[in-house]
Enzyme design. Structure first.
Site, mmCIF file in Angstrom:
data_model
loop_
_atom_site.group_PDB
_atom_site.id
_atom_site.type_symbol
_atom_site.label_atom_id
_atom_site.label_comp_id
_atom_site.label_asym_id
_atom_site.label_seq_id
_atom_site.Cartn_x
_atom_site.Cartn_y
_atom_site.Cartn_z
ATOM 1 N N GLN A 152 0.836 -1.193 0.000
ATOM 2 C CA GLN A 152 0.000 0.000 0.000
ATOM 3 C C GLN A 152 0.878 1.254 0.000
ATOM 4 O O GLN A 152 2.037 1.225 0.405
ATOM 5 C CB GLN A 152 -0.914 -0.007 1.230
ATOM 6 C CG GLN A 152 -1.911 -1.155 1.250
ATOM 7 C CD GLN A 152 -2.856 -1.126 0.058
ATOM 8 O OE1 GLN A 152 -3.415 -0.102 -0.283
ATOM 9 N NE2 GLN A 152 -3.008 -2.261 -0.600
ATOM 10 N N CYS A 153 0.282 2.341 -0.421
ATOM 11 C CA CYS A 153 0.923 3.650 -0.445
ATOM 12 C C CYS A 153 1.510 3.963 0.937
ATOM 13 O O CYS A 153 0.855 3.692 1.932
ATOM 14 C CB CYS A 153 -0.122 4.688 -0.832
ATOM 15 S SG CYS A 153 0.467 6.366 -0.890
ATOM 16 N N PRO A 154 2.713 4.440 0.986
ATOM 17 C CA PRO A 154 3.590 4.932 -0.058
ATOM 18 C C PRO A 154 4.676 3.937 -0.465
ATOM 19 O O PRO A 154 5.615 4.301 -1.164
ATOM 20 C CB PRO A 154 4.213 6.166 0.580
ATOM 21 C CG PRO A 154 4.426 5.737 2.009
ATOM 22 C CD PRO A 154 3.203 4.880 2.323
#
Length: 73
Positions: free
Chosen positions: A5-7
Protein backbone atom coordinates in the site's frame (compact mmCIF):
# COMPACT_ATOMS: atom_id res chain seq x y z
CA UNK A 1 5.74 -4.34 -5.32
CA UNK A 2 2.44 -6.07 -5.57
CA UNK A 3 0.38 -6.25 -2.41
CA UNK A 4 1.97 -3.10 -0.95
CA UNK A 5 0.00 0.00 0.00
CA UNK A 6 0.92 3.65 -0.44
CA UNK A 7 3.59 4.93 -0.06
CA UNK A 8 5.67 1.73 -0.25
CA UNK A 9 5.47 1.10 -4.04
CA UNK A 10 6.86 4.54 -4.88
CA UNK A 11 9.44 4.47 -2.09
CA UNK A 12 10.81 1.14 -3.29
CA UNK A 13 10.79 2.34 -6.88
CA UNK A 14 12.73 5.45 -5.90
CA UNK A 15 15.32 3.31 -4.09
CA UNK A 16 15.78 1.15 -7.20
CA UNK A 17 16.05 4.16 -9.52
CA UNK A 18 18.65 5.74 -7.23
CA UNK A 19 20.93 2.76 -7.90
CA UNK A 20 20.50 2.93 -11.69
CA UNK A 21 22.40 4.90 -14.31
CA UNK A 22 20.72 7.78 -16.18
CA UNK A 23 18.84 6.48 -19.21
CA UNK A 24 18.23 3.01 -17.78
CA UNK A 25 14.63 1.85 -17.64
CA UNK A 26 12.67 0.17 -14.88
CA UNK A 27 9.35 -1.64 -15.02
CA UNK A 28 7.46 -1.34 -11.74
CA UNK A 29 4.41 -3.43 -10.88
CA UNK A 30 1.91 -2.33 -8.25
CA UNK A 31 -1.55 -3.35 -7.10
CA UNK A 32 -2.41 -0.26 -5.06
CA UNK A 33 -4.87 1.96 -7.01
CA UNK A 34 -3.29 5.06 -5.41
CA UNK A 35 -0.06 4.21 -7.24
CA UNK A 36 -1.48 5.82 -10.40
CA UNK A 37 -1.41 9.24 -8.74
CA UNK A 38 1.87 8.55 -6.92
CA UNK A 39 3.86 7.44 -9.97
CA UNK A 40 2.63 10.31 -12.16
CA UNK A 41 3.40 12.86 -9.44
CA UNK A 42 6.80 11.30 -8.74
CA UNK A 43 7.85 11.48 -12.39
CA UNK A 44 6.46 15.02 -12.80
CA UNK A 45 8.50 16.28 -9.83
CA UNK A 46 11.79 14.46 -10.57
CA UNK A 47 14.06 14.03 -13.60
CA UNK A 48 12.61 10.56 -14.16
CA UNK A 49 10.25 10.01 -17.09
CA UNK A 50 7.10 7.90 -17.07
CA UNK A 51 7.29 6.21 -20.48
CA UNK A 52 4.22 4.00 -20.21
CA UNK A 53 1.43 3.06 -17.84
CA UNK A 54 -1.00 0.23 -18.32
CA UNK A 55 -3.38 -1.88 -16.31
CA UNK A 56 -3.78 -5.63 -16.45
CA UNK A 57 -6.00 -8.06 -14.60
CA UNK A 58 -4.42 -9.60 -11.49
CA UNK A 59 -5.81 -12.85 -10.07
CA UNK A 60 -5.32 -11.92 -6.40
CA UNK A 61 -5.66 -8.12 -6.34
CA UNK A 62 -8.06 -7.37 -9.20
CA UNK A 63 -5.84 -4.93 -11.10
CA UNK A 64 -2.12 -4.79 -11.77
CA UNK A 65 -0.64 -1.38 -12.59
CA UNK A 66 2.47 -1.50 -14.79
CA UNK A 67 4.80 1.51 -15.01
CA UNK A 68 7.81 1.86 -17.30
CA UNK A 69 10.13 4.60 -16.07
CA UNK A 70 13.38 5.97 -17.52
CA UNK A 71 15.96 7.13 -14.97
CA UNK A 72 16.72 10.81 -15.37
CA UNK A 73 20.10 12.33 -15.04
Amino acid sequence: MTGLQCPLPILRTRALLDRMEPGEELVALATDPASVIDFKHFCNTTDNRLLAHETRPHPDHGTLFVYRIRRGG
